[in-house]
Scaffold this motif. Structure first.
Motif, PDB file in Angstrom:
ATOM      1  N   VAL A 251       0.839  -1.196   0.000  1.00 25.86           N
ATOM      2  CA  VAL A 251       0.000   0.000   0.000  1.00 25.86           C
ATOM      3  C   VAL A 251       0.876   1.248   0.000  1.00 25.86           C
ATOM      4  CG1 VAL A 251      -1.710   1.319   1.256  1.00 25.86           C
ATOM      5  CG2 VAL A 251      -1.870  -1.163   1.178  1.00 25.86           C
ATOM      6  N   GLY A 257      -5.098   1.428  -0.125  1.00 29.31           N
ATOM      7  CA  GLY A 257      -4.801   0.109  -0.665  1.00 29.31           C
ATOM      8  C   GLY A 257      -5.535  -0.996   0.061  1.00 29.31           C
ATOM      9  N   GLN A 261      -8.179  -3.606  -1.487  1.00 30.22           N
ATOM     10  CA  GLN A 261      -7.878  -5.031  -1.412  1.00 30.22           C
ATOM     11  C   GLN A 261      -8.856  -5.802  -0.532  1.00 30.22           C
ATOM     12  OE1 GLN A 261      -3.742  -5.564  -0.317  1.00 30.22           O
ATOM     13  NE2 GLN A 261      -3.111  -3.861  -1.602  1.00 30.22           N
TER      14      GLN A 261
END
Length: 410
Positions: A251, A257, A261
């Motif tokens: 990230v 991130g 994810q």
């Protein structure tokens, strides 16, 4: 004889009307003017349509649209009309960049200050003058990943939920073996300073003596300390939020991130973040949004975007017409500052029923950040350092806030 008399009378009437027409002062045709208005490239189609509709209403005024990149807006002040966040107001006024709109407001009998949410217009008032007209309100809300909630069979957040509800949901979803956390605490981004403040005020604590006209700041109020210890416990005791070291290694911008994810179930974001439109990457998961959870109080922070006029414009009246026209329209992402627009079915259709419900519920608990808070930059810097120490588990909330208060010397 009768026919001749009627004919003569008609001729006299016609001549009389011609004389009157010749004596009347002709109505001058307004001279054509052009005003420049910058906008983000993602809103090009929206403003193109509005500019065409405005042209139909005011044929002599042409709005020249100037596209700017939202990551690098450039010198928007080189245009006639532009949109700003209210926190930029003091600097623009002090630089002599924008026009005092008070005379234009006084001349416009149709202007009604009561159509806006309380405090929205006031955020654009500075030194006794009005410098901008509010367009939309952006506020902090709680976003959540519906896919993760469904996977772990956890009920979604709702309007009116509490800290206990929040913690219970976060605990039920947290799955360390799979790197899944119920909540993503903010680290090293623009929300990191605001997130702890939200929890302080939700717990009934207080930093500023007055949000709109602050004169002092108190960091180590007992309720502030309690709120910050609970905040730290989300990481270090309950384990429902990752520490700085526990985020995904790949990230670059935490927590973006981890959200992308599908590792974080809940995170605080701005209303304008819907679907990741302002993020580096759009959200692919099914997402939802709710007002922030409450403890002793319901509380969130909000900013207001509004239209201002350049002091260098040659056509202030045309600019005012364009602002008033835009003020009638539904904004593209945020909540309209005009109550009637925000409560309309059109707003619901634009953002969806869930977003509209969350925004309408949250706006009543929102504090509109005053530009005068900009006088506390040093205090906020000290406070931010204390928050970082608390998040990272370097010290207790009590020790960090006491040291910060002593450093400020208040």
């Amino acid at each position: 004889m009768l026919r001749n008399k009627v004919t003569r009378n008609c001729i006299r009437l016609g001549l009389f009307l011609l004389v009157l027409a010749g004596c009347a002062t002709p109505i001058p045709t307004p001279e054509p003017v052009t005003i420049k208005f910058p906008h983000y490239e993602r809103d090009a189609a929206y403003y193109t349509t509005l500019a065409e509709q405005f042209k139909a209403r005011y044929p002599n005024i042409t709005v020249e649209l100037v596209q700017v990149n939202w990551r690098n807006p450039g010198q928007v002040t080189e245009n006639d009309v532009f949109m700003v966040e209210q926190l930029a107001l003091p600097q623009l006024v002090q630089q002599g960049t924008i026009l005092d709109l008070s005379p234009l407001i006084e001349q416009d009998n149709t202007f009604d200050k009561n159509v806006y949410y309380p405090g929205a217009l006031e955020t654009f008032q500075y030194e006794g003058k009005t410098w901008g007209i509010p367009s939309n309100i952006n506020m902090l809300l709680m976003y959540y990943n519906k896919d993760l909630f469904d996977q772990y069979v956890v009920p979604y957040p709702t309007v009116g939920w509490t800290w206990d509800d929040f913690l219970e949901r976060a605990e039920d979803i947290t799955d360390p073996n799979n790197g899944v956390f119920g909540y993503a605490i903010q680290h090293d981004n623009e929300i990191a300073i605001m997130e702890p403040i939200l929890f302080i005020y939700q717990h009934g604590g207080q930093l500023f003596d007055n949000w709109q006209n602050p004169t002092t700041i108190t960091l180590n109020d007992p309720l502030n300390i309690e709120a910050m210890q609970w905040y730290a416990n989300l990481i270090h005791a309950y384990g429902v939020a990752p520490s700085r070291k526990q985020g995904p290694d790949s990230v670059q911008y935490y927590p973006y991130g981890g959200v992308i994810q599908n590792k974080y179930a809940m995170w605080i974001g701005m209303l304008s973040d819907q679907g990741g439109v302002t993020w580096p990457t759009r959200w692919q998961m099914r997402w939802g949004v709710a007002p922030l959870p409450r403890d002793r109080e319901a509380f969130t922070l909000a900013t207001v975007n509004g239209f201002v006029i350049s002091k260098n414009t040659q056509h202030p009246e045309a600019c005012w017409k364009w602002i008033m026209f835009l003020n009638e329209q539904m904004p593209t992402l945020n909540m309209p500052a005009r109550r009637a627009l925000a409560e309309s079915g059109e707003f619901t259709k634009l953002v969806g029923a869930e977003v509209a419900e969350a925004a309408r519920a949250a706006v009543g608990d929102a504090v509109l950040i005053s530009p005068t808070l900009l006088g506390f930059e040093q205090a906020m810097e000290v406070l931010g350092t204390a928050f970082t120490a608390i998040r990272d588990g370097q010290t207790s909330a009590e020790a960090a806030l006491n040291a910060a208060q002593e450093q400020l010397g208040y």
